[in-house]
Write an enzyme that holds these catalytic residues in place. Structure first.
Site, PDB file in Angstrom:
ATOM      1  N   CYS A 286       0.873  -1.172   0.000  1.00 52.19           N
ATOM      2  CA  CYS A 286       0.000   0.000   0.000  1.00 52.19           C
ATOM      3  C   CYS A 286       0.910   1.222   0.000  1.00 52.19           C
ATOM      4  CB  CYS A 286      -0.855   0.053   1.256  1.00 52.19           C
ATOM      5  SG  CYS A 286      -1.880  -1.400   1.495  1.00 52.19           S
TER       6      CYS A 286
ATOM      7  N   ARG B 114       1.256   1.732  -6.074  1.00 50.99           N
ATOM      8  CA  ARG B 114       1.401   0.765  -4.982  1.00 50.99           C
ATOM      9  C   ARG B 114       0.078   0.090  -4.623  1.00 50.99           C
ATOM     10  NH1 ARG B 114       6.221   1.343  -2.287  1.00 50.99           N
ATOM     11  NH2 ARG B 114       5.372   0.280  -0.489  1.00 50.99           N
TER      12      ARG B 114
ATOM     13  N   TRP C 124      -3.663  -1.582  -1.291  1.00 49.63           N
ATOM     14  CA  TRP C 124      -3.592  -2.824  -2.066  1.00 49.63           C
ATOM     15  C   TRP C 124      -4.035  -3.897  -1.077  1.00 49.63           C
ATOM     16  CZ3 TRP C 124      -3.149  -4.434  -6.845  1.00 49.63           C
ATOM     17  CH2 TRP C 124      -2.741  -5.739  -7.107  1.00 49.63           C
TER      18      TRP C 124
ATOM     19  N   ASN D 150       0.906   0.273   6.075  1.00 47.35           N
ATOM     20  CA  ASN D 150       1.289  -0.578   4.943  1.00 47.35           C
ATOM     21  C   ASN D 150       2.051  -1.760   5.525  1.00 47.35           C
ATOM     22  OD1 ASN D 150       2.287  -1.693   2.543  1.00 47.35           O
ATOM     23  ND2 ASN D 150       4.074  -0.336   2.583  1.00 47.35           N
ATOM     24  N   GLY D 151       1.639  -2.978   5.178  1.00 46.68           N
ATOM     25  CA  GLY D 151       2.320  -4.170   5.691  1.00 46.68           C
ATOM     26  C   GLY D 151       1.312  -5.179   6.192  1.00 46.68           C
TER      27      GLY D 151
ATOM     28  N   GLU E  58       6.697 -19.265 -22.671  1.00 43.46           N
ATOM     29  CA  GLU E  58       6.632 -17.974 -21.983  1.00 43.46           C
ATOM     30  C   GLU E  58       7.750 -17.044 -22.472  1.00 43.46           C
ATOM     31  OE1 GLU E  58       4.627 -16.335 -20.401  1.00 43.46           O
ATOM     32  OE2 GLU E  58       5.784 -14.860 -19.279  1.00 43.46           O
TER      33      GLU E  58
ATOM     34  N   LYS F 179       6.982 -13.433 -24.142  1.00 40.43           N
ATOM     35  CA  LYS F 179       7.572 -12.182 -23.628  1.00 40.43           C
ATOM     36  C   LYS F 179       8.304 -11.466 -24.749  1.00 40.43           C
ATOM     37  CE  LYS F 179       6.068 -11.775 -20.674  1.00 40.43           C
ATOM     38  NZ  LYS F 179       5.160 -12.228 -19.648  1.00 40.43           N
TER      39      LYS F 179
ATOM     40  N   GLU G  82       5.802  -9.975 -27.276  1.00 39.02           N
ATOM     41  CA  GLU G  82       4.961  -8.958 -26.649  1.00 39.02           C
ATOM     42  C   GLU G  82       5.659  -7.615 -26.521  1.00 39.02           C
ATOM     43  OE1 GLU G  82       4.124 -10.143 -22.636  1.00 39.02           O
ATOM     44  OE2 GLU G  82       2.310  -8.931 -22.511  1.00 39.02           O
TER      45      GLU G  82
ATOM     46  N   HIS H 223       9.742 -32.204 -36.650  1.00 43.03           N
ATOM     47  CA  HIS H 223       8.467 -32.524 -37.288  1.00 43.03           C
ATOM     48  C   HIS H 223       7.896 -31.348 -38.077  1.00 43.03           C
ATOM     49  CE1 HIS H 223       8.414 -36.400 -35.333  1.00 43.03           C
ATOM     50  NE2 HIS H 223       8.729 -35.800 -34.202  1.00 43.03           N
TER      51      HIS H 223
ATOM     52  N   LYS I 135      -3.180  -4.283 -19.919  1.00 43.41           N
ATOM     53  CA  LYS I 135      -2.770  -5.073 -18.756  1.00 43.41           C
ATOM     54  C   LYS I 135      -3.889  -6.041 -18.354  1.00 43.41           C
ATOM     55  CE  LYS I 135      -0.047  -6.205 -15.383  1.00 43.41           C
ATOM     56  NZ  LYS I 135       1.084  -7.052 -15.759  1.00 43.41           N
TER      57      LYS I 135
HETATM   58  O1  M6R Z   1      -4.646 -11.141 -15.608  1.00 46.78           O
HETATM   59  P1  M6R Z   1      -4.432 -12.470 -16.298  1.00 46.78           P
HETATM   60  O2  M6R Z   1      -3.347 -13.262 -15.658  1.00 46.78           O
HETATM   61  O3  M6R Z   1      -5.692 -13.258 -16.426  1.00 46.78           O
HETATM   62  O4  M6R Z   1      -3.959 -12.078 -17.753  1.00 46.78           O
HETATM   63  C1  M6R Z   1      -3.818 -13.066 -18.738  1.00 46.78           C
HETATM   64  C2  M6R Z   1      -3.045 -12.543 -19.927  1.00 46.78           C
HETATM   65  O5  M6R Z   1      -3.754 -11.489 -20.546  1.00 46.78           O
HETATM   66  C3  M6R Z   1      -1.654 -12.042 -19.534  1.00 46.78           C
HETATM   67  O6  M6R Z   1      -0.942 -13.045 -18.855  1.00 46.78           O
HETATM   68  C4  M6R Z   1      -0.845 -11.602 -20.748  1.00 46.78           C
HETATM   69  O7  M6R Z   1      -0.563 -12.703 -21.549  1.00 46.78           O
HETATM   70  C5  M6R Z   1       0.433 -10.910 -20.264  1.00 46.78           C
HETATM   71  N1  M6R Z   1       0.409  -9.521 -20.607  1.00 46.78           N
HETATM   72  C6  M6R Z   1       1.667 -11.492 -20.811  1.00 46.78           C
HETATM   73  O8  M6R Z   1       2.813 -10.837 -20.337  1.00 46.78           O
END
Ligand code: M6R
Length: 586
Positions: free
Chosen positions: A2, A27, A68, A94-95, A461, A465, A468, A484, A581
């Protein structure tokens, strides 16, 4: 995590508190509130963003909070500041107060009435309990009762001082001329002053318009020096890191420790299951896929992993399963839709999420939380490794409960799990070498990420990354699948990032590296084994862990690789194009 702030001086406290809080919104943003003293004590607090606080309290002393949620869902009642029974003392925190239940029970016996579900509210009641004629003495006595992590600020009706304390949560004091500031983080007050005192654990602070006194827990005065900061406000928000993503990558040792600590201090829900379904999107799906390997290895039950967008519309499956939904935000529309469907079909459901009280928690029978703190960068980093932490913990505990591994083995594995923060820290120490590798691959049009077994999801992954944030085409494959079809696309110098842990499949990975090398690929091996240098063009060295836990270290190495590649290419790392996000549409 927080954010807390405090102000005492000659300006309008409400304006300063809201402005400084706004700088700490990263935060947490579940609720916000302020308390201002102008003879009387006035408090306004509410669920939601800081902008929902509209008060025009007059006064030049006050404290504020942006939350938070950890204990208690986001709501008006659980928003800070909290006040004592008489409404004369207000605190922000906070904590996590670990002994709050014990303290709360004692205070209730003495007649205190609590209005929230939070751990923080006990602090206001404790100060009230100890108050005789000195706010400072009552505050010091109350702080001595607390166990856990805290940064606290408190004000009291009729008092022109702020009391503050710190233990394991950040707290800094900003020194002005006839005014002083308190905050969780320096950027909050940087536009007013760049002279700061960084409090240490176990320190208590009394702040007035013209002096700042620091004490130890016994009330003895302590001298701390003032530091002058030369960061810009923007630099400071990211604690000096260039991007939130990098800051969040570096926060992982702490986030992993916090997540495990919270899991260890809770009883695991009782559940009986013969099979597991895991449902998620994007990076969370990759955590789920890693979880499949770990659960199957330790529990010997079948695990099926589904994309949430597919699961929603699948034909009905007769057999019931423990169905686990993984979503860092807890708000992803596809995952929520899938959770509703799983429940309608009569499955027992559980969510793994980073956000207390998020929508997913309303649609499942059980929730396990990651404790990563807010993640601002669109690319998921610390939420991914903390999801892995929850899945590993779940697997070890249930393997032991179901008698699939001995108690001794479970304890050994838990000890290894406790070391992941340390190993991740060592991967972070390899950043300079990873930067160098990023320079070697940044001009590529396309890349492959390959691995086997429990690290295959980490290859997926790594590729996600890379796509993305760097916008370079990247695909992840099980290394044995290349022959294959995908091997047809290997051209001269095309980077192939090979994850080569020292496990039962090491030899197979070396063979796969030889296959792509023979076709002139540029092989980057991620490995703890020096021997791999004989076969690869370049190596990202990572520490050797117990073979089961290598996904953590490999994932972090690949996060840094994509970050530095994107940086070399000048991409908008924290806000990549076309992405959000939280994806709240289908
Ligand atoms: O909030 P979520 O974990 O459900 O989000 C799922 C995906 O949209 C998310 O993981 C997305 O693939 C990321 N931005 C990847 O870095």
């Amino acid at each position: 995590m927080c954010g807390i702030v405090g102000y005492i001086g000659f300006r309008n406290a409400t304006d300063v508190l809201l402005k400084t809080l706004k700088r700490l919104e990263y935060r947490g943003y579940d609720s916000a509130g302020i308390a201002v003293v102008n003879g009387e004590l006035k408090v306004e607090k509410r669920k939601g963003y800081i902008d929902t606080i509209k008060s025009d309290f007059k006064g030049t002393v006050g404290i504020g909070h942006t939350r938070w949620a950890t204990h208690g869902v986001p709501s008006d009642e659980n928003a800070h500041p909290f006040v004592d029974c008489k409404g004369e003392i207000a605190i922000v925190h906070n904590g996590i107060i670990e002994n709050f239940m014990e303290l709360k029970e004692k205070l209730i016996e003495k007649g205190h009435v609590f209005k929230s579900d939070t751990d923080s509210e006990v602090i206001a009641h404790l100060i009230e309990e100890y108050y005789e004629d000195s706010f400072k003495d009552a505050f010091i006595k109350a702080v001595n009762e607390l166990k856990g992590s805290f940064a606290i600020a408190a004000v009291m009706k009729g008092q022109r001082r702020i009391m503050a304390a710190k233990n394991e949560s950040p707290l800094v004091i900003g020194i002005g001329d006839h005014e002083n500031f308190i905050a969780s983080d320096i950027p909050a007050f940087l536009e007013y002053t760049n002279r700061v005192i960084v409090l240490k654990d176990g320190e208590i602070c009394e702040v007035t318009d013209d002096f700042v006194n620091i004490y130890d827990l016994k009330g003895n005065e302590v001298k701390e020096s003032i530091t002058t900061i030369d960061w810009s406000v923007e630099d400071a928000e990211k604690s000096g890191y260039e991007h939130f993503m990098l800051k969040e990558i570096f926060e992982q040792p702490r986030a992993l420790e916090d997540t495990l600590h919270a899991l260890l201090s809770k009883d695991m829900p009782e559940m009986d299951f013969e099979r597991v379904h895991i449902v998620a999107c994007g990076t969370s799906y990759h955590a789920g896929l890693t979880g499949k390997y770990i659960i199957e290895e330790l529990l010997h039950v079948p695990v099926y992993v589904y994309y949430a967008s597919e699961y929603r519309y699948m034909p009905e499956i007769e057999e019931k399963a423990l169905t686990i939904f993984i979503t860092q935000s807890g708000e992803t529309a596809d995952t929520i839709g899938a959770a509703k469907r799983a429940k309608d079909l009569g499955n027992y459901t559980m969510a793994i999420t980073n956000v207390v009280g998020s929508s997913i928690t309303n649609y499942v029978d059980q929730v396990l939380y990651t404790n990563a703190g807010p993640e601002i960068g669109v690319a998921a980093t610390k939420t991914f490794t903390t999801q892995l932490m929850v899945l590993y913990y779940f697997s070890i505990i249930f393997a032991s409960k179901k008698g699939k591994i001995s108690k001794k083995k479970a304890n050994e594995l838990l000890k290894e799990l406790q070391k992941t923060g340390y190993y991740v820290e060592r991967v972070l120490g390899e950043e300079d070498n990873i930067k160098k590798v990023a320079r070697e691959i940044a001009s590529a049009q396309s890349m492959y990420f390959i691995a086997r077994g429990r690290n295959y999801p980490i290859a997926l992954e790594g590729a996600l990354k890379m796509k993305e944030i760097s916008y370079v085409h990247a695909e992840g494959y099980p290394a044995g699948e290349l022959k294959h079809g995908p091997i047809a696309l290997i051209s001269d110098n095309m980077p192939v990032i090979a994850i080569v842990p020292e496990d039962e499949l090491y030899g197979k990975m070396i063979s796969n590296i030889k296959e792509v090398s023979a076709r002139n690929a540029f092989v980057v091996a991620v490995s703890s084994n020096n021997d791999v240098k004989k076969y690869a063009d370049t190596v990202i060295s990572i520490p050797k862990t117990n073979y089961l836990f290598s996904p953590f270290t490999n994932a972090v190495a690949l996060q840094l690789l994509s970050y530095h590649t994107a940086k070399i290419l000048g991409r908008k790392i924290d806000k990549p194009k076309n992405l959000a996000k939280t994806v709240t549409v289908e």
